[in-house]
Motif scaffolding. Structure first.
Motif, PDB file in Angstrom:
ATOM      1  N   ASP A  49       5.780   4.430  -8.199  1.00 58.69           N
ATOM      2  CA  ASP A  49       6.752   5.225  -9.462  1.00 58.69           C
ATOM      3  C   ASP A  49       7.790   3.955  -8.711  1.00 58.69           C
ATOM      4  OD1 ASP A  49       4.655   5.854 -10.395  1.00 58.69           O
ATOM      5  OD2 ASP A  49       6.217   8.127 -10.463  1.00 58.69           O
ATOM      6  N   GLU A  50       8.776   4.105  -7.762  1.00 56.87           N
ATOM      7  CA  GLU A  50      10.167   3.566  -6.772  1.00 56.87           C
ATOM      8  C   GLU A  50       9.844   2.408  -6.745  1.00 56.87           C
ATOM      9  OE1 GLU A  50      13.160   4.343  -3.466  1.00 56.87           O
ATOM     10  OE2 GLU A  50      11.089   5.804  -3.594  1.00 56.87           O
ATOM     11  N   LEU A  51       8.800   1.310  -6.748  1.00 56.95           N
ATOM     12  CA  LEU A  51       8.275   0.514  -5.884  1.00 56.95           C
ATOM     13  C   LEU A  51       8.617  -0.092  -6.885  1.00 56.95           C
ATOM     14  CD1 LEU A  51       6.693   0.755  -2.193  1.00 56.95           C
ATOM     15  CD2 LEU A  51       9.222  -0.061  -3.047  1.00 56.95           C
ATOM     16  N   TRP A  52       7.139   0.016  -8.399  1.00 57.96           N
ATOM     17  CA  TRP A  52       7.069  -0.445  -9.558  1.00 57.96           C
ATOM     18  C   TRP A  52       8.728  -0.617 -10.278  1.00 57.96           C
ATOM     19  CZ3 TRP A  52       3.035  -2.935 -11.939  1.00 57.96           C
ATOM     20  CH2 TRP A  52       3.259  -2.961 -12.841  1.00 57.96           C
ATOM     21  N   GLU A  53       9.174   0.428  -9.946  1.00 58.18           N
ATOM     22  CA  GLU A  53      10.493   0.171 -10.683  1.00 58.18           C
ATOM     23  C   GLU A  53      11.361  -0.216 -10.074  1.00 58.18           C
ATOM     24  OE1 GLU A  53      10.882   1.311 -13.705  1.00 58.18           O
ATOM     25  OE2 GLU A  53       8.734   2.048 -14.155  1.00 58.18           O
ATOM     26  N   SER A  62       0.546  -1.007   0.271  1.00 59.70           N
ATOM     27  CA  SER A  62       0.001   0.060  -0.019  1.00 59.70           C
ATOM     28  C   SER A  62       0.550   1.313   0.173  1.00 59.70           C
ATOM     29  CB  SER A  62      -1.031   0.016   0.946  1.00 59.70           C
ATOM     30  OG  SER A  62      -1.181   0.978   0.641  1.00 59.70           O
ATOM     31  N   CYS A  63       0.405   2.221  -1.188  1.00 64.57           N
ATOM     32  CA  CYS A  63       1.311   3.237  -1.169  1.00 64.57           C
ATOM     33  C   CYS A  63       1.266   4.482  -1.260  1.00 64.57           C
ATOM     34  CB  CYS A  63       2.190   3.058  -3.149  1.00 64.57           C
ATOM     35  SG  CYS A  63       3.068   1.978  -3.505  1.00 64.57           S
ATOM     36  N   GLU A  64       1.468   5.859  -0.901  1.00 65.67           N
ATOM     37  CA  GLU A  64       0.976   7.058  -0.020  1.00 65.67           C
ATOM     38  C   GLU A  64       1.341   8.012  -0.746  1.00 65.67           C
ATOM     39  OE1 GLU A  64      -0.529   7.674   2.905  1.00 65.67           O
ATOM     40  OE2 GLU A  64      -0.230   6.172   4.154  1.00 65.67           O
ATOM     41  N   THR A  65       1.822   7.432  -1.970  1.00 62.14           N
ATOM     42  CA  THR A  65       1.963   8.762  -3.080  1.00 62.14           C
ATOM     43  C   THR A  65       2.478   8.463  -4.273  1.00 62.14           C
ATOM     44  OG1 THR A  65       3.786   8.508  -2.907  1.00 62.14           O
ATOM     45  CG2 THR A  65       3.230  10.197  -1.450  1.00 62.14           C
ATOM     46  N   GLN A  66       2.037   8.724  -5.596  1.00 64.41           N
ATOM     47  CA  GLN A  66       2.995   8.458  -7.508  1.00 64.41           C
ATOM     48  C   GLN A  66       4.154   8.406  -6.646  1.00 64.41           C
ATOM     49  OE1 GLN A  66       0.162   7.520  -9.462  1.00 64.41           O
ATOM     50  NE2 GLN A  66       2.321   6.762 -10.315  1.00 64.41           N
ATOM     51  N   ALA A 117      -5.019   5.618  -2.416  1.00 65.20           N
ATOM     52  CA  ALA A 117      -5.642   6.059  -3.556  1.00 65.20           C
ATOM     53  C   ALA A 117      -6.814   5.601  -4.351  1.00 65.20           C
ATOM     54  CB  ALA A 117      -5.762   7.693  -3.978  1.00 65.20           C
ATOM     55  N   LEU A 118      -6.370   4.128  -4.716  1.00 65.12           N
ATOM     56  CA  LEU A 118      -7.284   3.559  -5.582  1.00 65.12           C
ATOM     57  C   LEU A 118      -8.241   2.994  -4.794  1.00 65.12           C
ATOM     58  CD1 LEU A 118      -8.070   1.819  -8.352  1.00 65.12           C
ATOM     59  CD2 LEU A 118      -5.903  -0.066  -6.766  1.00 65.12           C
ATOM     60  N   GLY A 119      -8.181   2.448  -3.790  1.00 62.94           N
ATOM     61  CA  GLY A 119      -9.342   1.771  -3.040  1.00 62.94           C
ATOM     62  C   GLY A 119     -10.480   2.734  -2.603  1.00 62.94           C
ATOM     63  N   GLN A 120      -9.398   3.981  -2.103  1.00 61.24           N
ATOM     64  CA  GLN A 120     -10.812   5.564  -1.781  1.00 61.24           C
ATOM     65  C   GLN A 120     -11.689   5.403  -3.416  1.00 61.24           C
ATOM     66  OE1 GLN A 120      -7.197   8.249  -0.547  1.00 61.24           O
ATOM     67  NE2 GLN A 120      -7.256   6.790   1.251  1.00 61.24           N
ATOM     68  N   LEU A 121     -10.952   5.842  -4.164  1.00 59.36           N
ATOM     69  CA  LEU A 121     -11.576   6.432  -4.932  1.00 59.36           C
ATOM     70  C   LEU A 121     -12.675   5.170  -5.719  1.00 59.36           C
ATOM     71  CD1 LEU A 121      -9.204   8.009  -7.089  1.00 59.36           C
ATOM     72  CD2 LEU A 121     -10.762   9.498  -6.061  1.00 59.36           C
TER      73      LEU A 121
END
Length: 157
Positions: A84-88, A76-80, A116-120
């Motif tokens: 981005d960092e964890l994805w790469e 679970s990530c707080e920010t883009q 944000a995905l879960g919230q939206l």
């Protein structure tokens, strides 16, 4: 209130890369630490480590079993920027998948998902929630701004 010690620890089976994998994950996650390395006949047999408060154990036991998508680790990530960092870093020398899923270089599956995905997607307006879901289904790495545009009824760029 007393601190509860988790009784369930993910246990990962590696061919011979348990220590290498542990060090790789420790280099990616900011809150991590090695807890134990045990040896058998001079070679690493098991390692125990912690990432973001979650304890893991890993075993070097040969190529009998392989990881598959039936088990993944949800991050679970707080920010883009964190997405981005964890994805790469997690997908480096691995495989980028759909909807925030990836496989790392050891074949272990991860889901790198912004909160944000879960919230939206939980919006009480079903039209907005569906638009967010439809936008997410078109993504590999999850892009928060595109989810927000879908939620607002705007077309993604």
């Amino acid at each position: 209130m007393p601190q509860i010690t988790p009784r369930i620890t993910p246990f990962l089976w590696f061919d011979s890369q348990a220590e290498e994998a542990m060090n790789h994950y420790l280099s990616i996650f900011k809150n991590g630490r090695a807890l134990n390395v045990s040896r058998k006949d001079g070679k690493v047999f098991t390692v125990t480590f912690e990432l973001e408060g979650q304890r893991f154990m890993a075993l070097n036991a040969g190529p009998i079993f392989k990881f598959n998508e039936a088990v993944s680790f949800f991050v679970s990530c707080e920010t883009q920027a964190e997405v981005d960092e964890l994805w790469e870093k997690l997908s480096a020398s691995g495989e980028k998948g759909r909807c925030g899923w990836l496989k790392d270089k050891y074949g272990l599956s991860w889901q790198v998902i912004p909160k944000a995905l879960g919230q939206l997607m939980s919006d009480p307006d079903p039209k907005k929630a569906k638009a967010v879901m439809q936008a997410m289904l078109k993504m590999n790495k999850i892009i928060i701004a595109d989810l927000e545009k879908a939620h607002a009824g705007e077309a993604a760029a």
